[in-house]
Every structure is written in structure tokens, then in C-alpha cells.
Design an enzyme around this catalytic site. Structure first.
Site, PDB file in Angstrom:
ATOM      1  N   HIS A 199       0.849  -1.181   0.000  1.00  0.00           N
ATOM      2  CA  HIS A 199       0.000   0.000   0.000  1.00  0.00           C
ATOM      3  C   HIS A 199       0.891   1.240   0.000  1.00  0.00           C
ATOM      4  O   HIS A 199       1.945   1.236   0.631  1.00  0.00           O
ATOM      5  CB  HIS A 199      -0.908   0.007   1.241  1.00  0.00           C
ATOM      6  CG  HIS A 199      -2.081   0.912   1.086  1.00  0.00           C
ATOM      7  ND1 HIS A 199      -1.999   2.260   1.317  1.00  0.00           N
ATOM      8  CD2 HIS A 199      -3.353   0.655   0.685  1.00  0.00           C
ATOM      9  CE1 HIS A 199      -3.190   2.795   1.081  1.00  0.00           C
ATOM     10  NE2 HIS A 199      -4.025   1.854   0.694  1.00  0.00           N
ATOM     11  N   ASP A 208      -7.890  -5.355  -0.050  1.00  0.00           N
ATOM     12  CA  ASP A 208      -8.390  -6.236  -1.097  1.00  0.00           C
ATOM     13  C   ASP A 208      -8.053  -7.696  -0.873  1.00  0.00           C
ATOM     14  O   ASP A 208      -8.610  -8.567  -1.535  1.00  0.00           O
ATOM     15  CB  ASP A 208      -7.830  -5.797  -2.452  1.00  0.00           C
ATOM     16  CG  ASP A 208      -8.450  -4.493  -2.884  1.00  0.00           C
ATOM     17  OD1 ASP A 208      -9.675  -4.372  -2.736  1.00  0.00           O
ATOM     18  OD2 ASP A 208      -7.722  -3.602  -3.332  1.00  0.00           O
TER      19      ASP A 208
END
Ligand code: CMC
Length: 378
Positions: A261, A315
Site C-alpha cells: 500500500h 483487497d
């Protein structure tokens, strides 16, 4: 003019001042309007959280009931939108169908009255209410079925699952789905929110703002990653194959989906909650071997990439949860959009409050004074 250093992907460069959400990527903290995500996931509902984000405070009981009532009464889509969607190719991706449908909504509500709070509220309600109906309608129509009418006796998430599967969902499933929407509703200045704010800054209508953000969300490096996570888990197929798969990815320098991320350098707090929700679903509705593969992936990636701050992101587990609910893989990102529309609208409202059109600069690295070459000499 001051010359700034060029940062690919605008990494670390503030694009707005915002009081909507906050991330501490080192500590793994996410807050909406100052409230920790863990608390909202436990105590709130999606519509209440949407209200919080858009209007800045938790609603009173009366305010929440009024908002829920308005959303309930705007769930139906116009026959002309439905007929338009019927003409979409069944093979088209549902994100493309959603982007086109969201933009088409704007054709019916073309009065653009951005200074009128009633217009803002009406647009917010209509978009939050109809996007789930459009996602479910496309799903049924591409299978050759007629869309199912929303049911007024069902809550927001239960009604969506009902419209999608043509049967009333188990209450635990509906609640878990609602929590997933809370987890995906907002996340500071990500690519689709940036896209929404850039579009909003031109003072166009909110349907164009949402359509542009939906288009941005669809890519595999953003909302599309959970779809790819499931494909990856299926491709790996067994716990024994995990390590060679990861080693191969690292050798080829290809990204492992669902990990990493831009902001979080620890495990994404939403992934922690989603993993717990996945476990609740497996306990009640049966085990899924992909979960063992996912856990082994988490172990091996941590062993190899923890030094770079690469951990599971939102996700990684959301796909497993949605699949256990019987949701087709290519609807994962449209579901992300169902949630995120409220975050985009909060940013739309915030952008309008102190608007200045986005007009960044660029670092030109091309030629100058190039003579025009006639076509027969090229
Ligand atoms: N697998 C393997 N290595 C990775 C991964 C990954 N998933 N993510 C980052 N790295 C490595 C990357 O190779 C690089 O290494 P080096 O410095 O040796 O070249 C380093 O970590 C930094 O990576 P980056 O690409 O510069 O990081 P970024 O901030 O530009 O990218 C990201 C963030 C999310 C696009 C990226 O981690 C990625 O592509 N992940 C996979 C796709 C994914 O899961 N996307 C969903 C993101 S979360 C939801 C959302 O916000 O929309």
C-alpha cells in the site's frame, strides 16, 4: 514561480485539505471524521457512516431515520435507464456498465444547482440509493433475467443482496456485507477520490463526478485488485504451491495482488477486520480452502517482504468474503463502488465548499523548435 521536485504518482504531495478521513500508515490507524474504523465496524451501519462522512457528524435518531427513509424511496431506477442497460453487451465488465449508468443518471437530473443544499442532498440520496440497484440490475440482465424490484421492508445491504440473488439473505450475511461497505466507503486521497475531486473542481454535476471516479476505481492497481486476488488464489490452488508462486513473482519483479500500500507500512486495519469477518462466514456457512492458501501467502510474504513494509491490504480478504456470499468475482469492484460513492460525495461536498479548479503543472521533457517534416520525407 517556485519550481517543485517532480514526484511520480504525486507521492507525498498534498492534493487537498480534508477533514473526512485520516490514515496513520505506520501505526495502522484509519479514522472517519475522527472515529476509529474498528468502532464503526462494530457499532455503526453503512448508511449512518455515509451520513457521518458527508455531513461531518453522526446523525441524531431523527436525522438517521429521515436519511434512511429518503434512500429507501429512491432505490428504483427509471425504466429508461433499465432499457439502456439492457442494450449493454452481456460480456462487458460490470464496472463499465456502472460507469455508463452513473453518467446516464445525470441526463435525467441535469439541473446543476451546486449552491443549493437541497440539490446536494437530493443528489447524494439518489446516487447512494440507485447505484446498488444498477449493479444488481446489470447482473440479472446479463444472465437474461429481468431485474428484481427493491424491497421496501429490507435494509440497505439486505436489499442489495436480495436484488442480486433473488432471495432474502441470511441476517449474518447482510450484516457482514454492511460492515464491508463501512470498511470500503472512504480512504483519504486515493486515485478515485483524487479523480472525483478533480472532476468536482470544474463545477460539473455529481453524476459526472461519480462516473469519473468509477472509471478510476476499476483498474487492477486500485479497486480491481480484489478480483485479481481471487483469480490468484485459484491459480495457486494449494498451500504447497504458495511459496514457489511468491518466489516466482519476486524473481520476475511482478506485484503480488492484495499486498502493499502506498500509505500503510503495516497490515491494513481493514484487512484485519475483513479476515475476522471471513472467519465468521466460514464458521457458519462452511470452510473454503482458499483461506488456507491466503493465510500461507500472508506468512510467506511477511517472511520475504516485511522489510519493505508489504502486508495484506483491504483487497486481500474482501474477495474471500464476497465469494463466500456467492457474489461473482467481477462484481467485487462494483461493490467497492457502492460503498465508495459515499466517500466520493463527501469529497465532492468538501471540494465545493472551498473550490479552486485543479490545474497542476508538468515538467516538459520534449523537444523544441522542431521543423515540420512533409509527409513524403518521413
Ligand atoms: N508485491 C511485491 N512487491 C511489492 C508489492 C507487491 N504487491 N507492492 C510493492 N512492492 C515492492 C515494489 O516492488 C517496490 O520494491 P523496490 O523498491 O525493490 O522496487 C516497493 O515495494 C515499493 O513499491 P511501489 O510500487 O513503489 O509502491 P507504490 O506505493 O507505488 O504501490 C501499490 C502501491 C498498492 C500500487 C502496490 O503495492 C501494488 O501494486 N500492490 C498490488 C496491487 C494491489 O493490491 N492493489 C490494491 C491497493 S489497496 C486498495 C486501494 O487503495 O485501492
Amino acid at each position: 514561480m517556485m519550481v517543485c521536485e517532480y514526484k511520480p504518482g504525486l507521492e507525498g504531495i498534498p492534493a487537498a485539505q480534508s477533514s473526512i478521513s485520516y490514515v496513520d500508515g505506520q501505526k495502522g490507524i484509519l479514522e472517519y471524521r475522527g472515529i476509529r474504523i474498528e468502532e464503526l465496524a462494530e457499532k455503526s451501519t453503512f448508511l449512518e457512516t455515509a451520513y457521518l462522512l458527508i455531513w461531518g457528524e453522526l446523525p441524531s435518531k431523527q436525522e438517521l431515520e429521515a436519511f434512511e427513509h429518503e434512500v429507501l424511496h429512491h432505490r428504483r431506477i427509471k425504466y429508461r435507464i433499465r432499457d439502456m442497460m439492457k442494450c449493454f453487451p452481456e460480456s462487458g465488465h460490470p464496472m463499465d456498465a456502472l460507469q455508463a449508468s452513473a453518467a446516464a443518471l445525470g441526463l435525467f437530473y441535469s439541473l446543476r444547482d451546486l449552491h443549493n443544499p437541497a440539490y446536494i442532498r437530493d443528489s447524494v440520496v439518489r446516487l447512494i440509493a440507485t447505484i446498488p440497484t444498477m449493479v444488481a440490475a446489470f447482473q440479472l440482465m446479463r444472465k437474461g433475467n429481468d431485474p428484481v424490484r427493491p424491497r421496501d421492508d429490507l435494509g440497505y445491504s439486505a436489499n442489495f443482496l436480495y436484488m442480486l440473488n433473488e432471495q432474502e439473505p441470511d441476517p449474518l450475511m447482510a450484516r457482514i456485507f454492511d460492515i464491508c461497505l463501512i470498511l470500503q466507503v472512504e480512504h483519504t486521497m486515493n486515485a478515485s477520490t483524487f479523480s472525483a475531486r478533480v472532476t468536482a473542481s470544474t463545477l460539473t454535476d455529481p453524476y459526472a463526478v461519480v462516473a469519473s471516479a468509477v472509471g478510476t476505481l476499476g483498474g487492477p492497481l486500485h479497486g480491481g485488485a480484489n478480483e485479481e486476488v481471487i483469480q490468484m488464489l485459484d491459480k495457486i490452488g494449494s498451500v504447497e504451491n504458495v511459496r514457489p508462486y511468491i518466489e516466482d513473482c519476486l524473481q520476475r519483479k511482478s506485484k503480488i495482488m492484495g499486498f502493499g500500500h502506498r500509505v500503510y507500512k503495516v497490515k491494513d486495519p481493514r484487512a484485519i477486520i475483513l479476515q475476522n469477518l471471513a472467519e465468521q462466514l466460514f464458521e457458519k456457512f462452511g470452510y473454503d480452502k482458499s483461506y488456507d492458501i491466503a493465510q500461507e501467502m500472508e506468512r510467506v510474504v511477511e517472511e520475504k517482504l516485511a522489510g519493505k513494509g508489504i502486508y495484506p491490504n483491504v483487497d486481500f480478504y474482501s474477495g474471500l468474503v464476497y465469494r463466500k456470499m456467492g457474489i461473482p468475482t467481477d462484481l467485487f469492484t462494483p461493490i467497492f463502488a457502492i460503498a465508495r460513492v459515499a466517500g466520493w460525495l463527501a469529497h465532492w461536498k468538501e471540494q465545493l465548499a472551498e473550490n479552486r479548479i485543479f490545474r497542476p503543472t508538468q515538467v516538459y521533457n520534449g523537444y523544441h523548435e522542431v521543423p515540420y517534416l512533409p509527409i513524403d520525407q518521413r
